[in-house]
Structure formats: C-alpha cells, structure tokens
Design a protein around this motif. Structure first.
Motif, PDB file in Angstrom:
ATOM      1  N   VAL A  36       0.853  -1.186   0.000  1.00  0.00           N
ATOM      2  CA  VAL A  36       0.000   0.000   0.000  1.00  0.00           C
ATOM      3  C   VAL A  36       0.891   1.239   0.000  1.00  0.00           C
ATOM      4  N   VAL A  37       0.689   2.117  -0.992  1.00  0.00           N
ATOM      5  CA  VAL A  37       1.526   3.322  -1.064  1.00  0.00           C
ATOM      6  C   VAL A  37       0.737   4.613  -0.848  1.00  0.00           C
ATOM      7  N   GLU A  38      -0.598   4.514  -0.861  1.00  0.00           N
ATOM      8  CA  GLU A  38      -1.419   5.705  -0.632  1.00  0.00           C
ATOM      9  C   GLU A  38      -2.811   5.259  -0.211  1.00  0.00           C
ATOM     10  N   THR A  39      -3.412   5.965   0.742  1.00  0.00           N
ATOM     11  CA  THR A  39      -4.794   5.647   1.120  1.00  0.00           C
ATOM     12  C   THR A  39      -5.620   6.917   1.123  1.00  0.00           C
ATOM     13  N   GLY A  40      -6.904   6.751   0.832  1.00  0.00           N
ATOM     14  CA  GLY A  40      -7.811   7.885   0.804  1.00  0.00           C
ATOM     15  C   GLY A  40      -8.819   7.814   1.924  1.00  0.00           C
ATOM     16  N   PHE A  41      -9.812   8.706   1.876  1.00  0.00           N
ATOM     17  CA  PHE A  41     -10.823   8.804   2.918  1.00  0.00           C
ATOM     18  C   PHE A  41     -11.556   7.477   3.102  1.00  0.00           C
ATOM     19  N   GLY A  42     -11.689   7.044   4.358  1.00  0.00           N
ATOM     20  CA  GLY A  42     -12.474   5.858   4.663  1.00  0.00           C
ATOM     21  C   GLY A  42     -11.719   4.547   4.586  1.00  0.00           C
ATOM     22  N   ALA A  43     -10.474   4.586   4.147  1.00  0.00           N
ATOM     23  CA  ALA A  43      -9.694   3.345   4.018  1.00  0.00           C
ATOM     24  C   ALA A  43      -9.169   2.928   5.391  1.00  0.00           C
ATOM     25  N   SER A  44     -10.106   2.457   6.232  1.00  0.00           N
ATOM     26  CA  SER A  44      -9.781   2.295   7.652  1.00  0.00           C
ATOM     27  C   SER A  44      -8.943   1.057   7.948  1.00  0.00           C
ATOM     28  N   LYS A  45      -9.062   0.034   7.136  1.00  0.00           N
ATOM     29  CA  LYS A  45      -8.478  -1.259   7.483  1.00  0.00           C
ATOM     30  C   LYS A  45      -6.997  -1.356   7.107  1.00  0.00           C
ATOM     31  N   VAL A  46      -6.538  -0.496   6.217  1.00  0.00           N
ATOM     32  CA  VAL A  46      -5.154  -0.599   5.734  1.00  0.00           C
ATOM     33  C   VAL A  46      -4.437   0.744   5.836  1.00  0.00           C
ATOM     34  N   LYS A  47      -3.102   0.672   5.906  1.00  0.00           N
ATOM     35  CA  LYS A  47      -2.316   1.904   5.964  1.00  0.00           C
ATOM     36  C   LYS A  47      -1.097   1.787   5.043  1.00  0.00           C
ATOM     37  N   VAL A  48      -0.517   2.930   4.752  1.00  0.00           N
ATOM     38  CA  VAL A  48       0.658   2.958   3.877  1.00  0.00           C
ATOM     39  C   VAL A  48       1.737   2.044   4.454  1.00  0.00           C
ATOM     40  N   GLY A  49       2.338   1.216   3.587  1.00  0.00           N
ATOM     41  CA  GLY A  49       3.384   0.290   4.028  1.00  0.00           C
ATOM     42  C   GLY A  49       2.870  -1.118   4.262  1.00  0.00           C
ATOM     43  N   ASP A  50       1.529  -1.277   4.376  1.00  0.00           N
ATOM     44  CA  ASP A  50       0.978  -2.626   4.559  1.00  0.00           C
ATOM     45  C   ASP A  50       1.238  -3.480   3.316  1.00  0.00           C
ATOM     46  N   ARG A  51       1.537  -4.744   3.551  1.00  0.00           N
ATOM     47  CA  ARG A  51       1.671  -5.719   2.468  1.00  0.00           C
ATOM     48  C   ARG A  51       0.333  -6.432   2.334  1.00  0.00           C
ATOM     49  N   TYR A  78       0.764  -0.586 -10.767  1.00  0.00           N
ATOM     50  CA  TYR A  78      -0.075  -0.010  -9.706  1.00  0.00           C
ATOM     51  C   TYR A  78      -1.543  -0.360  -9.949  1.00  0.00           C
ATOM     52  N   MET A  79      -2.292  -0.502  -8.853  1.00  0.00           N
ATOM     53  CA  MET A  79      -3.741  -0.658  -8.930  1.00  0.00           C
ATOM     54  C   MET A  79      -4.384   0.168  -7.823  1.00  0.00           C
ATOM     55  N   ALA A  80      -5.549   0.749  -8.132  1.00  0.00           N
ATOM     56  CA  ALA A  80      -6.347   1.426  -7.098  1.00  0.00           C
ATOM     57  C   ALA A  80      -7.571   0.558  -6.838  1.00  0.00           C
ATOM     58  N   VAL A  81      -7.777   0.175  -5.574  1.00  0.00           N
ATOM     59  CA  VAL A  81      -8.862  -0.748  -5.221  1.00  0.00           C
ATOM     60  C   VAL A  81      -9.532  -0.290  -3.926  1.00  0.00           C
ATOM     61  N   PRO A  82     -10.772  -0.751  -3.678  1.00  0.00           N
ATOM     62  CA  PRO A  82     -11.410  -0.435  -2.391  1.00  0.00           C
ATOM     63  C   PRO A  82     -10.667  -1.117  -1.242  1.00  0.00           C
ATOM     64  N   TYR A  83     -10.615  -0.456  -0.102  1.00  0.00           N
ATOM     65  CA  TYR A  83      -9.892  -1.041   1.037  1.00  0.00           C
ATOM     66  C   TYR A  83     -10.485  -2.377   1.463  1.00  0.00           C
ATOM     67  N   THR A  84     -11.779  -2.567   1.182  1.00  0.00           N
ATOM     68  CA  THR A  84     -12.444  -3.819   1.570  1.00  0.00           C
ATOM     69  C   THR A  84     -11.934  -5.006   0.751  1.00  0.00           C
ATOM     70  N   ASP A  85     -11.222  -4.750  -0.331  1.00  0.00           N
ATOM     71  CA  ASP A  85     -10.678  -5.843  -1.143  1.00  0.00           C
ATOM     72  C   ASP A  85      -9.220  -6.145  -0.795  1.00  0.00           C
ATOM     73  N   CYS A  86      -8.678  -5.487   0.236  1.00  0.00           N
ATOM     74  CA  CYS A  86      -7.280  -5.688   0.623  1.00  0.00           C
ATOM     75  C   CYS A  86      -7.200  -6.530   1.895  1.00  0.00           C
ATOM     76  N   TYR A  87      -6.320  -7.518   1.897  1.00  0.00           N
ATOM     77  CA  TYR A  87      -6.101  -8.361   3.070  1.00  0.00           C
ATOM     78  C   TYR A  87      -4.619  -8.366   3.416  1.00  0.00           C
ATOM     79  N   ILE A  88      -4.324  -8.207   4.701  1.00  0.00           N
ATOM     80  CA  ILE A  88      -2.938  -8.077   5.156  1.00  0.00           C
ATOM     81  C   ILE A  88      -2.224  -9.435   5.090  1.00  0.00           C
ATOM     82  N   LEU A  89      -1.062  -9.453   4.437  1.00  0.00           N
ATOM     83  CA  LEU A  89      -0.293 -10.689   4.271  1.00  0.00           C
ATOM     84  C   LEU A  89       0.397 -11.096   5.576  1.00  0.00           C
TER      85      LEU A  89
END
Ligand code: MN
Ligand code: ZN
Length: 344
Positions: free
Chosen positions: A70-85, A125-136
């Motif tokens: 994750v290299v950038e997050t926008g409003f509401g992206a509560s579950k993930v933060k920059v640097g997350d794999r 690069y891909m831009a996706v909803p935070y709900t589609d991201c899972y922490i490795l």
C-alpha cells in the motif's frame, strides 16, 4: 501529462503486449493505491492468453493473484495503511442481484473479475477499495504470497463440497490447483485419493498427505477408486482439479451414491455425460467458482502454521518478460509448479 505505468495486456487470443497505461489514482470508491510486487500465472490466465477461457473479455490486462504494498490511502480506508503488504480480492460484484443477496457475490449476475472482465494485476499499480485488501502474513515473501489466492479457490471448493472428516475424497489432478486442494482438504481429516498423469506430482501428493494416488496413464481409475475406498463404495466427494474435457464424465463414473461432484473447469468443449449416472446415484454436481470472501480464512491458516506456502513456487519472471514466462509455461516442463511475475 498523466504518469504512465507498464502493464501486460492480452490484446486478443495469442497476442501478448507490454503496454503503457495511465497510472491509476485513488478516488472515493477505490481508496487504496497498491504498488504491485508480484502476480501469479494461473491456468485461467493461460486460458485467456490462448483464447480458451469462455469468461474473459479482450483486450485485457490479466492477473488475479495480486500482491503488493500500500503506497497511498484515501478517505475511509480504515483497514489498511501505507506500508501494509496486501493481497487483493479479485471478485467485484453488484451487491443487489439474487446471488449477491444470498451472500454469493462470487457468482454475481454482474460479476467483474480483476484480470478477467476488468483489468487485473500484471501492472505496476492498482487502485482498489480497502475492503478488497487483506494483510499478508509478515513472514511470507511476496512471490509466495500469491499462492494465497489459489488456496482460497481450494477453500471455496471444499466448502461447496461440504467436505467432512468421514468423506472419502478424490482430487483429480495434482497440478497447482490440485496441490492447493490437497493442502486444504487434509485439514478436514478425510481419506484422500489423488489422481494425475505425472509420477513426480503423485509422489509429492503422498508426501503432502494423500493416502493413495492413482497414475491415470498406468492404472484404471474406476477400479482403483473402488480399491481405495471403504467396501468399494467409491469417493463420496470428488473435485475436478484437472478440468479436462473428460474430467466430468470420469468423476460421474467413479463417485459413489449420494456423493458430491465439484466442477471447476471453464472449458466449453462439449462432453458426453448421461443423466443416468447423476440420477441413479443421486449425485450432487456443483460448480465452484473463484472464492467467496475466503482470503482472511486462508491468511489465518497460514499465520497459524496449518497451511505452508513457503517456497512452493517454481519459477519467477520479471513481468515485462511475460511472453517468455507464458512460452515457458507452454512447454509443460515437469519442473513447473507455479510461475510468478514480479514487478520490481
Ligand atoms: Mn488463480
Ligand atoms: Zn450481484
């Protein structure tokens, strides 16, 4: 001028191109920007390349086994933060149709699969909803982490099969999908038979928990399935991880009365099956497609050590060498287990 990124596009069957496309940017819906680190090559990607995947549309940036940072997050992206794999869920659904309403968005009427109906992960690069991201899992390399996706496919199939400890399971095919299926099925504690045409893969299957194996070129699967199951009953569950034209007919033949037959193939080649096999044994023939929000379940299994994804991939190629990777895959070299494209 918009920043450009590189991507692997299948323009039409048999035509693979490295293209430039606009770098995606985050918005209200797609509120996480991921720098892609690796994407696996799956049988379905190969099918899209060769034009044998009935579900795909062209031109398409393929790849659905997608991991990155994750290299950038926008409003509401509560579950993930920059640097997350993270690994990215490939399923996008409408949320309103019958399938979505009954909790099965993986077969949404308006299903859009990344790398299939919308552009996927063979790009930078891909831009996706935070709900589609899972922490490795922390300890897993990006290249190995792509295997979380095929493992979710196995979890889905076992769930569709309603697999239980008392089942006697046949896994037809011991390639990338079959070996993932075995890694999940063994957790149920059921008896497992694996069939394939390559002795080395069968030996690996026995090492990884298969109770019996059948070499389809040397042995009769009908007889062997009787021999390896209680009272010659036949498997109570059979899962098609070979997905050849004849697999369904084979599974209908060998599966025991009241059993479940799980199909996973996308071939449109006609094959002859008779109603009699299904009706007389009252078989449940069920499709299993993609996965229904199974990523966290697999990540938990990896974190707890129940599923081992470490160093199971056999080859990596830089994504700009995708043509070489797909050509090499077409050689069917026996050393191939899983090929991964890397973006760094
Ligand atoms: Mn896959
Ligand atoms: Zn839907």
């Amino acid at each position: 001028m918009a920043v450009k990124i590189k991507a692997v596009q299948i323009e039409k069957p048999e035509v693979l191109k490295i293209i430039e496309m606009d770098k995606p940017s985050i918005d209200e819906k797609n509120n996480v920007l991921v720098k892609i680190k690796a994407s696996g090559i799956c049988g379905s990607d190969v099918g899209i390349y060769h034009g044998t995947n009935a579900a795909a549309t062209y031109p398409r940036v393929i790849g659905h086994e997608i991991v990155g940072e994750v290299v950038e997050t926008g409003f509401g992206a509560s579950k993930v933060k920059v640097g997350d794999r993270v690994i990215i869920d490939q399923v996008t659904a409408c949320g309103h149709c019958y399938a979505c309403r009954i909790g099965r968005p993986n077969v949404c009427q308006h299903l859009a699969v990344r790398g299939d109906h919308i552009d996927g992960g063979y790009r930078e690069y891909m831009a996706v909803p935070y709900t589609d991201c899972y922490i490795l899992p922390d300890f897993l390399r990006y290249e190995d982490a792509v295997l979380i996706e095929p493992t979710t496919i196995a979890v889905q199939a076992c769930s569709r099969a309603e697999l239980k400890a008392e089942d006697e399971l046949l896994i037809l095919g011991s390639g990338a999908l079959g070996s993932r299926m075995l890694s999940i099925a063994r957790l149920y504690g059921c008896r497992i038979i694996v069939a394939d045409v390559v002795d080395e893969k069968l030996a690996e299957a026995r090492e990884n928990g298969a109770d019996y194996t059948i070499n389809l070129l040397k042995e009769n699967i009908v007889e062997k399935c009787k021999e390896y199951t209680t009272d010659g009953y036949g498997p109570t569950v059979s899962i098609d991880c070979a997905c050849t034209k004849d697999s369904l007919g084979t599974l209908l033949e060998v599966t025991g009365n009241a059993g479940r037959v799980i199909t996973m193939g996308f071939s449109v080649a006609p094959t002859e099956v008779t109603q009699f096999k299904i009706t007389s044994k009252e078989l449940d023939v069920r499709g299993s497609r993609l996965q229904n929000r199974k990523f966290q379940e697999v990540i938990d299994l990896v974190n707890s050590g129940k599923v081992d994804l470490d160093h199971k991939i056999s080859h990596t190629f830089k994504f700009t060498d995708a043509q070489k990777a797909f050509d090499f895959n077409d050689t069917h070299d026996p050393s191939i287990r899983k090929i991964v494209l890397t973006m760094d």
